[in-house]
Structures are given as C-alpha cells and as structure tokens.
Design a protein around this motif. Structure first.
Motif, PDB file in Angstrom:
ATOM      1  N   ASP A 130      16.066  45.844 -28.110  1.00  0.00           N
ATOM      2  CA  ASP A 130      17.272  45.555 -27.351  1.00  0.00           C
ATOM      3  C   ASP A 130      16.983  44.812 -26.440  1.00  0.00           C
ATOM      4  O   ASP A 130      17.935  44.208 -25.783  1.00  0.00           O
ATOM      5  CB  ASP A 130      17.733  46.841 -26.402  1.00  0.00           C
ATOM      6  CG  ASP A 130      18.282  48.076 -27.520  1.00  0.00           C
ATOM      7  OD1 ASP A 130      18.860  47.722 -28.695  1.00  0.00           O
ATOM      8  OD2 ASP A 130      18.356  48.996 -26.920  1.00  0.00           O
ATOM      9  N   GLY A 131      15.698  43.811 -26.320  1.00  0.00           N
ATOM     10  CA  GLY A 131      15.293  42.674 -25.430  1.00  0.00           C
ATOM     11  C   GLY A 131      15.875  41.822 -26.166  1.00  0.00           C
ATOM     12  O   GLY A 131      16.441  41.744 -27.237  1.00  0.00           O
ATOM     13  N   PRO A 132      15.710  40.431 -25.534  1.00  0.00           N
ATOM     14  CA  PRO A 132      16.182  39.227 -26.126  1.00  0.00           C
ATOM     15  C   PRO A 132      15.479  39.094 -27.522  1.00  0.00           C
ATOM     16  O   PRO A 132      14.251  39.144 -27.812  1.00  0.00           O
ATOM     17  CB  PRO A 132      15.620  38.120 -25.133  1.00  0.00           C
ATOM     18  CG  PRO A 132      14.345  38.671 -24.410  1.00  0.00           C
ATOM     19  CD  PRO A 132      14.909  40.202 -24.303  1.00  0.00           C
ATOM     20  N   LEU A 133      16.199  38.314 -28.478  1.00  0.00           N
ATOM     21  CA  LEU A 133      15.890  37.835 -29.674  1.00  0.00           C
ATOM     22  C   LEU A 133      15.587  36.433 -29.624  1.00  0.00           C
ATOM     23  O   LEU A 133      16.356  35.750 -28.984  1.00  0.00           O
ATOM     24  CB  LEU A 133      16.836  38.330 -30.749  1.00  0.00           C
ATOM     25  CG  LEU A 133      17.377  39.986 -31.076  1.00  0.00           C
ATOM     26  CD1 LEU A 133      18.356  40.015 -31.775  1.00  0.00           C
ATOM     27  CD2 LEU A 133      15.831  40.497 -31.498  1.00  0.00           C
ATOM     28  N   PRO A 134      14.616  36.015 -30.422  1.00  0.00           N
ATOM     29  CA  PRO A 134      14.411  34.495 -30.467  1.00  0.00           C
ATOM     30  C   PRO A 134      15.543  33.723 -31.048  1.00  0.00           C
ATOM     31  O   PRO A 134      16.062  34.003 -32.058  1.00  0.00           O
ATOM     32  CB  PRO A 134      13.059  34.427 -31.143  1.00  0.00           C
ATOM     33  CG  PRO A 134      12.796  35.703 -31.853  1.00  0.00           C
ATOM     34  CD  PRO A 134      13.937  36.570 -31.291  1.00  0.00           C
ATOM     35  N   SER A 135      15.703  32.633 -30.462  1.00  0.00           N
ATOM     36  CA  SER A 135      16.601  31.457 -31.125  1.00  0.00           C
ATOM     37  C   SER A 135      15.967  30.692 -31.846  1.00  0.00           C
ATOM     38  O   SER A 135      14.807  30.561 -31.858  1.00  0.00           O
ATOM     39  CB  SER A 135      17.265  30.784 -29.868  1.00  0.00           C
ATOM     40  OG  SER A 135      16.328  29.841 -29.273  1.00  0.00           O
ATOM     41  N   PRO A 136      16.514  29.729 -32.766  1.00  0.00           N
ATOM     42  CA  PRO A 136      15.801  28.734 -33.429  1.00  0.00           C
ATOM     43  C   PRO A 136      14.811  27.857 -32.532  1.00  0.00           C
ATOM     44  O   PRO A 136      13.793  27.607 -33.108  1.00  0.00           O
ATOM     45  CB  PRO A 136      17.013  27.597 -34.068  1.00  0.00           C
ATOM     46  CG  PRO A 136      18.085  28.675 -34.145  1.00  0.00           C
ATOM     47  CD  PRO A 136      18.144  29.579 -33.122  1.00  0.00           C
ATOM     48  N   GLY A 137      15.529  27.403 -31.422  1.00  0.00           N
ATOM     49  CA  GLY A 137      14.224  26.827 -30.443  1.00  0.00           C
ATOM     50  C   GLY A 137      13.254  27.566 -30.199  1.00  0.00           C
ATOM     51  O   GLY A 137      12.142  27.002 -29.960  1.00  0.00           O
ATOM     52  N   ASP A 138      13.460  28.736 -29.888  1.00  0.00           N
ATOM     53  CA  ASP A 138      12.283  29.686 -29.508  1.00  0.00           C
ATOM     54  C   ASP A 138      11.342  29.831 -30.752  1.00  0.00           C
ATOM     55  O   ASP A 138      10.061  29.672 -30.491  1.00  0.00           O
ATOM     56  CB  ASP A 138      12.958  31.071 -29.168  1.00  0.00           C
ATOM     57  CG  ASP A 138      13.599  31.210 -28.060  1.00  0.00           C
ATOM     58  OD1 ASP A 138      13.530  30.525 -27.175  1.00  0.00           O
ATOM     59  OD2 ASP A 138      14.421  32.357 -27.741  1.00  0.00           O
ATOM     60  N   PHE A 139      11.740  29.753 -31.866  1.00  0.00           N
ATOM     61  CA  PHE A 139      10.722  30.059 -32.916  1.00  0.00           C
ATOM     62  C   PHE A 139       9.928  28.800 -33.061  1.00  0.00           C
ATOM     63  O   PHE A 139       8.787  28.548 -33.282  1.00  0.00           O
ATOM     64  CB  PHE A 139      11.688  30.071 -34.256  1.00  0.00           C
ATOM     65  CG  PHE A 139      11.742  31.476 -34.432  1.00  0.00           C
ATOM     66  CD1 PHE A 139      10.931  32.450 -35.004  1.00  0.00           C
ATOM     67  CD2 PHE A 139      13.119  32.010 -34.440  1.00  0.00           C
ATOM     68  CE1 PHE A 139      10.982  33.854 -35.014  1.00  0.00           C
ATOM     69  CE2 PHE A 139      13.336  33.400 -34.815  1.00  0.00           C
ATOM     70  CZ  PHE A 139      12.518  34.350 -34.876  1.00  0.00           C
ATOM     71  N   VAL A 140      10.562  27.562 -32.799  1.00  0.00           N
ATOM     72  CA  VAL A 140       9.863  26.301 -32.766  1.00  0.00           C
ATOM     73  C   VAL A 140       8.676  26.156 -31.951  1.00  0.00           C
ATOM     74  O   VAL A 140       7.472  25.935 -31.983  1.00  0.00           O
ATOM     75  CB  VAL A 140      10.730  25.051 -32.483  1.00  0.00           C
ATOM     76  CG1 VAL A 140       9.929  23.639 -32.129  1.00  0.00           C
ATOM     77  CG2 VAL A 140      11.799  24.744 -33.622  1.00  0.00           C
ATOM     78  N   THR A 141       8.936  26.748 -30.628  1.00  0.00           N
ATOM     79  CA  THR A 141       7.782  26.765 -29.688  1.00  0.00           C
ATOM     80  C   THR A 141       6.853  27.879 -30.221  1.00  0.00           C
ATOM     81  O   THR A 141       5.591  27.683 -29.932  1.00  0.00           O
ATOM     82  CB  THR A 141       8.546  27.228 -28.274  1.00  0.00           C
ATOM     83  OG1 THR A 141       9.477  26.318 -27.688  1.00  0.00           O
ATOM     84  CG2 THR A 141       7.643  27.479 -27.032  1.00  0.00           C
ATOM     85  N   LEU A 142       7.322  29.046 -30.470  1.00  0.00           N
ATOM     86  CA  LEU A 142       6.494  30.020 -30.689  1.00  0.00           C
ATOM     87  C   LEU A 142       5.429  29.642 -32.073  1.00  0.00           C
ATOM     88  O   LEU A 142       4.224  29.976 -31.864  1.00  0.00           O
ATOM     89  CB  LEU A 142       7.294  31.348 -31.316  1.00  0.00           C
ATOM     90  CG  LEU A 142       7.991  32.096 -30.269  1.00  0.00           C
ATOM     91  CD1 LEU A 142       8.942  33.128 -30.977  1.00  0.00           C
ATOM     92  CD2 LEU A 142       6.920  32.924 -29.400  1.00  0.00           C
ATOM     93  N   VAL A 143       6.037  29.133 -32.943  1.00  0.00           N
ATOM     94  CA  VAL A 143       5.214  28.663 -34.001  1.00  0.00           C
ATOM     95  C   VAL A 143       4.142  27.397 -33.691  1.00  0.00           C
ATOM     96  O   VAL A 143       3.100  27.433 -33.734  1.00  0.00           O
ATOM     97  CB  VAL A 143       5.992  28.269 -35.258  1.00  0.00           C
ATOM     98  CG1 VAL A 143       5.310  27.846 -36.485  1.00  0.00           C
ATOM     99  CG2 VAL A 143       6.794  29.462 -35.867  1.00  0.00           C
ATOM    100  N   ARG A 144       4.822  26.503 -32.883  1.00  0.00           N
ATOM    101  CA  ARG A 144       3.990  25.421 -32.351  1.00  0.00           C
ATOM    102  C   ARG A 144       2.918  25.882 -31.597  1.00  0.00           C
ATOM    103  O   ARG A 144       1.580  25.505 -31.874  1.00  0.00           O
ATOM    104  CB  ARG A 144       4.809  24.500 -31.817  1.00  0.00           C
ATOM    105  CG  ARG A 144       3.943  23.232 -30.906  1.00  0.00           C
ATOM    106  CD  ARG A 144       4.721  22.689 -29.872  1.00  0.00           C
ATOM    107  NE  ARG A 144       4.819  23.562 -28.776  1.00  0.00           N
ATOM    108  CZ  ARG A 144       5.597  23.729 -27.614  1.00  0.00           C
ATOM    109  NH1 ARG A 144       6.620  22.666 -27.500  1.00  0.00           N
ATOM    110  NH2 ARG A 144       5.644  24.377 -26.719  1.00  0.00           N
ATOM    111  N   ASP A 145       3.266  26.699 -30.655  1.00  0.00           N
ATOM    112  CA  ASP A 145       1.967  27.287 -29.702  1.00  0.00           C
ATOM    113  C   ASP A 145       0.862  28.144 -30.779  1.00  0.00           C
ATOM    114  O   ASP A 145      -0.223  27.999 -30.355  1.00  0.00           O
ATOM    115  CB  ASP A 145       2.637  28.117 -28.764  1.00  0.00           C
ATOM    116  CG  ASP A 145       3.476  27.533 -27.648  1.00  0.00           C
ATOM    117  OD1 ASP A 145       3.375  25.925 -27.752  1.00  0.00           O
ATOM    118  OD2 ASP A 145       3.998  27.903 -26.840  1.00  0.00           O
ATOM    119  N   ARG A 146       1.294  28.947 -31.577  1.00  0.00           N
ATOM    120  CA  ARG A 146       0.434  29.637 -32.404  1.00  0.00           C
ATOM    121  C   ARG A 146      -0.420  28.557 -33.131  1.00  0.00           C
ATOM    122  O   ARG A 146      -1.620  28.806 -33.208  1.00  0.00           O
ATOM    123  CB  ARG A 146       1.120  30.580 -33.101  1.00  0.00           C
ATOM    124  CG  ARG A 146       1.497  31.667 -32.849  1.00  0.00           C
ATOM    125  CD  ARG A 146       2.522  32.510 -33.529  1.00  0.00           C
ATOM    126  NE  ARG A 146       2.802  34.046 -33.184  1.00  0.00           N
ATOM    127  CZ  ARG A 146       3.492  34.351 -32.075  1.00  0.00           C
ATOM    128  NH1 ARG A 146       4.277  33.474 -31.443  1.00  0.00           N
ATOM    129  NH2 ARG A 146       3.692  35.467 -31.723  1.00  0.00           N
TER     130      ARG A 146
END
Length: 202
Positions: A130-146
């Motif tokens: 029920d918390g926030p779900l990642p947006s496409p931009g969030d995925f770019v950041t999440l994958v880049r940072d990993r």
C-alpha cells in the motif's frame, strides 16, 4: 500467511494472463489458490489491494533479477550488458513489468495509483504494497544506483563515481528504449556494448 499470499498472487497473475483485470473475479482467484474468499480479503482487503500487491511483487521480482544480472559476470561491461538484457527480456515476458518500466498501462491491466494509499491492513506485506509504487523514473534511479554500487570499489574518487553513474544510467535508459522499440540484429546487448566505454573505471 505467506504461503497463502503467494498462492493468491500466483493465481491472480495466472488469471491476468487469460483475461483483462476487470474480468478477474476475487472468488475465482481464491478458488484457484485453494483458499477461502475470506482469506483473500483478510490478506489484501479487496481487489485494489490485490492489484497493488501483485504489482509490488512484479516490481520486486524485476529488481531481484537486476541484482542477479549484476552478479553474473566479473567484467563491468558484461554486468551492465546483462542488466540491460534482463530489463528487456523481463519487460517482454511480463506485461506488468513492461507497464512499470514504461508507464504505459493497457486497459487489460490493473493500474493502481503509484502514490501510497491509506492502509489499515494488519498484514505487513500488504502495508508495504500500500506504500508508493515505483514510477519509470524511479526504476531508472534504482537500477542505476544498484549498478554503481556493484561496480564502484571502496575508495573510488567521487569524480569517477559520477562518471560511472552517467554510464550506468545510459545503459539503463538504452535498455528501456529497447522495451518500447525492440532492436534488430544483435539485440540490446549489441547496442549497449557499442555505447559503453571499452574500459569502465573503477
């Protein structure tokens, strides 16, 4: 009830592969999972809660695949190539992952709001869904940072980390462009390899 929750999410995903989300009935999901309808409602609260949990699971599964891809090779260029290939193949094989990565939700899919919703669930996994779900931009950041965390060694100078971050983001964005417009001969791997420096530092 982790086992029941997983079975219900599996049943909901299987139902979604056969019919639009609007035609998926809670009673059928419960029956396919071998649990009572009350168990389903206790776990998810309702159909919207089930949709959010299903989308959250697919997002988490995609990111787990990113982690595996980054660990699959020793050479930095190969790690980024494997990550890009995983992103393209995951989106090709999973309509929910494709929607999460592109922001394009077809009428067949559930389309839960990306913002957090008020949750009164006693189930910790549902409160997280029920918390926030990642947006496409969030995925770019999440994958880049990993990717940066996987490739940058301890003590790497800040300037090199910044350059590595730009390179990783380029690879991620290139992979996502291949989701929208699949590449020809050589696939995503050839495109990423052509755009990456011959030697990645650190």
């Amino acid at each position: 009830m982790p086992a029941a929750r997983d079975s219900l999410l599996d049943a909901a995903y299987a139902a979604l592969t056969r019919r639009p989300w609007s035609a998926v009935r809670m009673v059928d999901v419960a029956a396919a999972a071998g649990v009572s309808r009350q168990t389903l409602y206790n776990e998810f609260g309702g159909k919207e809660g089930l949709a959010r949990a299903l989308v959250r699971r697919e997002a988490d599964g995609y990111l787990a695949g990113v982690e595996r891809a980054l660990a699959a090779a020793a050479e930095p260029r190969e790690r980024l190539t494997a990550t890009a290939e995983w992103s393209a193949s995951a989106a090709h094989g999973n309509a929910l992952v494709r929607a999460l990565l592109t922001g394009c939700w077809s009428a067949r899919l559930p389309a839960p709001a990306l913002a957090a919703v008020a949750s009164t669930s006693a189930v910790p996994a549902q409160r997280r869904a029920d918390g926030p779900l990642p947006s496409p931009g969030d995925f770019v950041t999440l994958v880049r940072d990993r990717a940066v965390a996987s490739l940058a060694g301890p003590g790497t100078p800040r300037a090199e980390v910044a350059e590595l971050s730009r390179t990783c983001e380029l690879a991620v964005r290139l992979a996502l462009s291949c989701v929208a417009a699949p590449p020809g001969e050589g696939g995503v791997a050839a495109l990423v390899q052509a755009c990456l420096p011959r030697r990645l530092t650190p």
